[in-house]
Design a protein around this motif. Structure first.
Motif, short mmCIF file in Angstrom:
data_model
loop_
_atom_site.label_atom_id
_atom_site.label_comp_id
_atom_site.label_asym_id
_atom_site.label_seq_id
_atom_site.Cartn_x
_atom_site.Cartn_y
_atom_site.Cartn_z
N ARG A 184 -2.19 -7.32 -3.21
CA ARG A 184 -2.97 -6.11 -3.48
C ARG A 184 -4.30 -6.46 -4.15
O ARG A 184 -5.35 -5.97 -3.75
CB ARG A 184 -2.12 -5.21 -4.40
N LEU A 192 -4.69 1.50 0.27
CA LEU A 192 -4.83 0.81 -1.01
C LEU A 192 -6.25 1.11 -1.49
O LEU A 192 -7.21 0.93 -0.74
CB LEU A 192 -4.63 -0.70 -0.79
N GLY A 200 0.80 -1.22 0.00
CA GLY A 200 0.00 0.00 0.00
C GLY A 200 0.83 1.27 0.00
O GLY A 200 2.06 1.23 0.11
#
Length: 320
Positions: free
Chosen positions: A126, A32, A19
Motif C-alpha cells: 500500500r 487506494l 485496497g
C-alpha cells in the motif's frame, strides 16, 4: 494529483488486502487513496474462465503486479497477454516457495523481464503504491480531446446516466460536448468524479465516473466510447499484417473465427484470407468483424482464439 491504474494478475485475494473494494463485474476494482493521490487496482476476477476478463484488466492498466502461486499454462498465458500489451513496469510476488530462477525462462525477452520482486505484505505494498502514484503525475496528452471506453453504465437518481471507465487518451473537461460511438449520439458531460470526488477534468489514465446528459443508460453497452476526439473511427473490414506471439503453434487459416480485442471491445471476426511469405507468424490477413471496432488510426488490436487450449492469445495488428 497523482493516479495509477494497476492490474493485479495471478491471484484473487491479493488486491482485496491492499485496497478498498469498489465496482464488480468480470473485473473487480479496488481503490487506494491518500491525500490527492490514488491507485486503482484491477483484478481479472473471471479469468481464466473468461479471457476477456484478463484482456480488459491489462488494457486499462499502466502498471502490473504479477502474483505467482504456481507455474502453469495460465501463468504463461497471463505473461503473454501482459507482454503483448507492452506493460513493462511492474512487480512480482512469489508464493509457495517459488524462486525467481524458475521464472527466468518464461520472462526472458518479454516486457516483464525487469519486474522487481515485491514482498507479500499488504501494508508495505500500500505504501509503495501510493508513493508510486504520487510520482505519476498525469499529463493531458494531446491537450485538446480525449476518449473514455465505457466499462459499465447505470442510472443514478437525481443525477441521470452515469458511465464508468478509464480515460484511454488525451483530456476532456466538465461541460464538454462528447460523441458516443458507435451510435454517434452527442451528449453533454455534466460532471466527472474520480474515486467518488468531483473533478473538473479527465486526463489519460484516470479512472472516472462521467454523468452524461442526452442519453439513457439502456442506450449504452460495454465497449461504447465517449469521446471529444474527431479522429475516432469505426472499422468493419481490415487488411493488415499481423504479428503472432512466438508461442503460437499454427498458421492462421482462411475461415478461422477469432476475437479482436481493443479498449473495452471483444469482437468476433472471420479471417477471409491469410497469406505469408514463409513465416506464418507474420501473415497478411483480411478480416471481417461481426460489428464495428471503435478506434483511433494507428491503434494496436489484439487477436485471441478462444478455442486455443492452453494459449488463447494469438497476436496483434495495427488498425489504420
Amino acid at each position: 494529483m497523482g493516479n495509477l491504474n494497476v492490474v493485479v494478475a495471478g491471484s484473487n485475494n491479493f488486491a482485496s488486502e491492499v485496497g478498498k473494494k469498489g465496482t464488480v463485474t468480470d473485473m473487480t476494482f479496488f481503490e487506494l487513496k491518500k491525500g490527492n493521490d490514488s491507485v486503482t487496482l484491477i483484478e481479472p476476477t473471471k479469468y481464466p474462465e473468461k479471457l476477456s476478463s484478463l484482456f480488459y484488466s491489462v488494457s486499462m492498466a499502466e502498471y502490473a503486479i504479477l502474483v505467482v502461486e504456481k507455474i502453469d499454462s495460465f501463468l504463461g498465458e497471463t505473461i503473454v497477454m501482459i507482454d503483448s500489451l507492452g506493460i513493462d513496469k511492474g512487480w512480482m510476488v512469489l508464493r509457495n516457495y517459488i524462486q525467481p530462477e524458475q521464472l527466468k525462462p518464461l520472462l526472458a525477452g518479454t516486457s516483464l523481464e525487469n519486474y522487481e520482486p515485491l514482498e507479500d505484505d499488504p501494508i508495505k505494498t500500500r505504501e509503495m503504491l501510493i508513493d508510486l502514484a504520487c510520482n505519476t503525475k498525469k499529463e493531458a496528452g494531446n491537450g485538446t480531446c480525449g476518449s473514455c471506453p465505457i466499462d459499465s453504465h447505470f442510472n443514478v437518481k437525481g443525477v441521470g446516466t452515469v458511465v464508468l471507465g478509464s480515460v484511454i487518451d488525451g483530456y476532456f473537461k466538465v461541460h464538454d460536448k462528447m460523441q458516443i460511438y458507435p451510435i454517434k449520439k452527442e451528449v453533454i458531460l455534466k460532471s466527472i468524479q474520480k474515486h467518488d470526488i468531483d473533478a473538473a477534468d479527465g486526463i489519460k489514465g484516470d479512472h472516472v465516473g462521467l454523468a452524461l446528459r442526452g442519453i439513457e443508460s439502456d442506450e449504452l453497452d460495454r465497449g461504447y466510447v465517449a469521446t471529444t476526439d474527431p479522429s475516432i473511427k469505426m472499422t468493419r473490414k481490415v487488411t493488415a499484417k499481423a504479428t503472432l506471439v512466438k508461442f503460437w503453434p499454427n498458421p492462421i487459416k482462411d475461415g478461422m473465427v477469432i476475437h479482436i480485442g481493443h479498449w473495452m471491445q471483444m469482437v468476433p471476426c472471420r479471417v477471409t484470407s491469410s497469406k505469408d511469405d514463409g513465416d506464418f507468424r507474420s501473415p497478411m490477413l483480411e478480416m471481417e468483424f461481426d460489428s464495428d471496432i471503435i478506434h483511433k488510426p494507428g491503434d494496436k488490436a489484439m487477436m485471441m482464439y478462444l478455442e486455443g487450449g492452453k494459449l488463447r492469445v494469438v497476436g496483434s495488428f495495427i488498425l489504420e
